[in-house]
Design a protein around this motif. Structure first.
Motif, PDB file in Angstrom:
ATOM      1  N   PRO A   1     -27.351  41.473   4.114  1.00  0.00           N
ATOM      2  CA  PRO A   1     -27.709  40.063   4.210  1.00  0.00           C
ATOM      3  C   PRO A   1     -29.038  39.732   3.522  1.00  0.00           C
ATOM      4  CG  PRO A   1     -28.019  41.144   6.316  1.00  0.00           C
ATOM      5  CD  PRO A   1     -27.324  42.127   5.421  1.00  0.00           C
TER       6      PRO A   1
ATOM      7  N   TRP B   1     -19.078  32.364  -0.741  1.00  0.00           N
ATOM      8  CA  TRP B   1     -19.527  31.442   0.295  1.00  0.00           C
ATOM      9  C   TRP B   1     -20.906  31.859   0.836  1.00  0.00           C
ATOM     10  CZ3 TRP B   1     -18.393  26.818   2.220  1.00  0.00           C
ATOM     11  CH2 TRP B   1     -18.893  26.469   3.460  1.00  0.00           C
ATOM     12  N   TYR B   2     -21.107  33.156   1.015  1.00  0.00           N
ATOM     13  CA  TYR B   2     -22.372  33.662   1.551  1.00  0.00           C
ATOM     14  C   TYR B   2     -23.453  33.844   0.497  1.00  0.00           C
ATOM     15  CZ  TYR B   2     -20.013  34.443   6.005  1.00  0.00           C
ATOM     16  OH  TYR B   2     -19.339  34.287   7.188  1.00  0.00           O
TER      17      TYR B   2
ATOM     18  N   SER C   1     -21.599  37.663   9.999  1.00  0.00           N
ATOM     19  CA  SER C   1     -20.748  38.853  10.048  1.00  0.00           C
ATOM     20  C   SER C   1     -19.516  38.541  10.879  1.00  0.00           C
ATOM     21  CB  SER C   1     -21.521  40.027  10.651  1.00  0.00           C
ATOM     22  OG  SER C   1     -21.978  39.713  11.957  1.00  0.00           O
TER      23      SER C   1
ATOM     24  N   GLN D   1     -28.210  30.352   1.102  1.00  0.00           N
ATOM     25  CA  GLN D   1     -26.849  30.198   1.609  1.00  0.00           C
ATOM     26  C   GLN D   1     -26.744  30.791   3.017  1.00  0.00           C
ATOM     27  OE1 GLN D   1     -24.362  28.535  -0.049  1.00  0.00           O
ATOM     28  NE2 GLN D   1     -26.064  28.054  -1.415  1.00  0.00           N
TER      29      GLN D   1
ATOM     30  N   VAL E   1     -25.243  33.024   6.055  1.00  0.00           N
ATOM     31  CA  VAL E   1     -24.636  34.351   6.059  1.00  0.00           C
ATOM     32  C   VAL E   1     -24.267  34.713   7.493  1.00  0.00           C
ATOM     33  CG1 VAL E   1     -26.808  35.658   6.244  1.00  0.00           C
ATOM     34  CG2 VAL E   1     -24.823  36.713   5.150  1.00  0.00           C
TER      35      VAL E   1
ATOM     36  N   HIS F   1     -18.662  41.127   6.297  1.00  0.00           N
ATOM     37  CA  HIS F   1     -18.504  39.683   6.144  1.00  0.00           C
ATOM     38  C   HIS F   1     -17.052  39.265   6.308  1.00  0.00           C
ATOM     39  CE1 HIS F   1     -22.644  39.376   5.053  1.00  0.00           C
ATOM     40  NE2 HIS F   1     -22.480  40.181   4.022  1.00  0.00           N
TER      41      HIS F   1
ATOM     42  N   ARG G   1     -28.034  38.114  -3.726  1.00  0.00           N
ATOM     43  CA  ARG G   1     -27.558  37.071  -2.818  1.00  0.00           C
ATOM     44  C   ARG G   1     -28.564  35.941  -2.785  1.00  0.00           C
ATOM     45  NH1 ARG G   1     -26.988  34.632   1.994  1.00  0.00           N
ATOM     46  NH2 ARG G   1     -28.796  35.449   3.046  1.00  0.00           N
TER      47      ARG G   1
END
Length: 123
Positions: A88, A115-116, A13, A9, A11, A74, A5
Motif C-alpha cells: 500500500p 482503482w487503487y 485489502s 488514491q 487503498v 487487494h 502507486r
C-alpha cells in the motif's frame, strides 16, 4: 525506491483473504518489482519468490507482512485462483495465478489495481 502507486488514491485489502486461501503454488503473471513467470509459494508462515523464502505474518483482514514489508491482498477471486497483491506504500505490486493463465480474471485483477492507483506499464 520509485513508488508504483498514486498515494492520493484509496487503498484497501480483501478481508476474507487469509493465509489458508493463499496457501500453495502460484506464478507471477504481471508485476512491478517482480519478474513475470516467477514461481511463488505461500505457506502458513512463509512467502517464497523464486525459491527465496521469507516469513509471512498475518495482520488480519487480507493484510500481511513479508520479511517486514507490507503485503496486502487487494483482490482474490472466489475460487482462490488469481490474486492481486501489493504494497500500500507503493513499493511493488503483482498479479498471481495458480496456473499462470488467469484468463478473464486478469482483467478483474488489473481493474482493482488501477482503482487503487497502482501504475502498470501501458495502462
Amino acid at each position: 525506491m520509485i513508488p508504483v502507486r498514486d498515494a492520493s488514491q484509496p487503498v484497501a485489502s480483501q478481508v476474507d483473504a487469509d493465509a489458508a486461501r493463499l496457501e500453495g503454488n502460484w506464478r507471477v503473471v504481471e508485476g512491478a518489482g517482480v519478474v513475470p513467470g516467477m514461481a511463488v509459494e505461500i505457506g502458513p508462515e512463509s512467502f517464497s519468490v523464486a525459491g527465496v523464502a521469507q516469513s509471512l505474518v498475518s495482520e488480519g483482514r487480507g493484510r500481511f507482512r513479508v520479511g517486514g514489508r507490507a503485503l496486502w491482498v487487494h483482490w482474490l477471486d472466489a475460487d482462490a485462483r488469481t490474486a492481486a497483491l501489493g504494497d500500500p506504500e507503493g513499493g511493488w505490486w503483482m498479479i498471481l495465478d495458480r496456473e499462470g493463465r488467469p484468463g478473464e480474471r486478469l482483467a478483474a485483477a488489473r481493474t482493482i489495481l488501477d482503482w487503487y492507483g497502482y501504475q502498470r506499464p501501458g495502462a
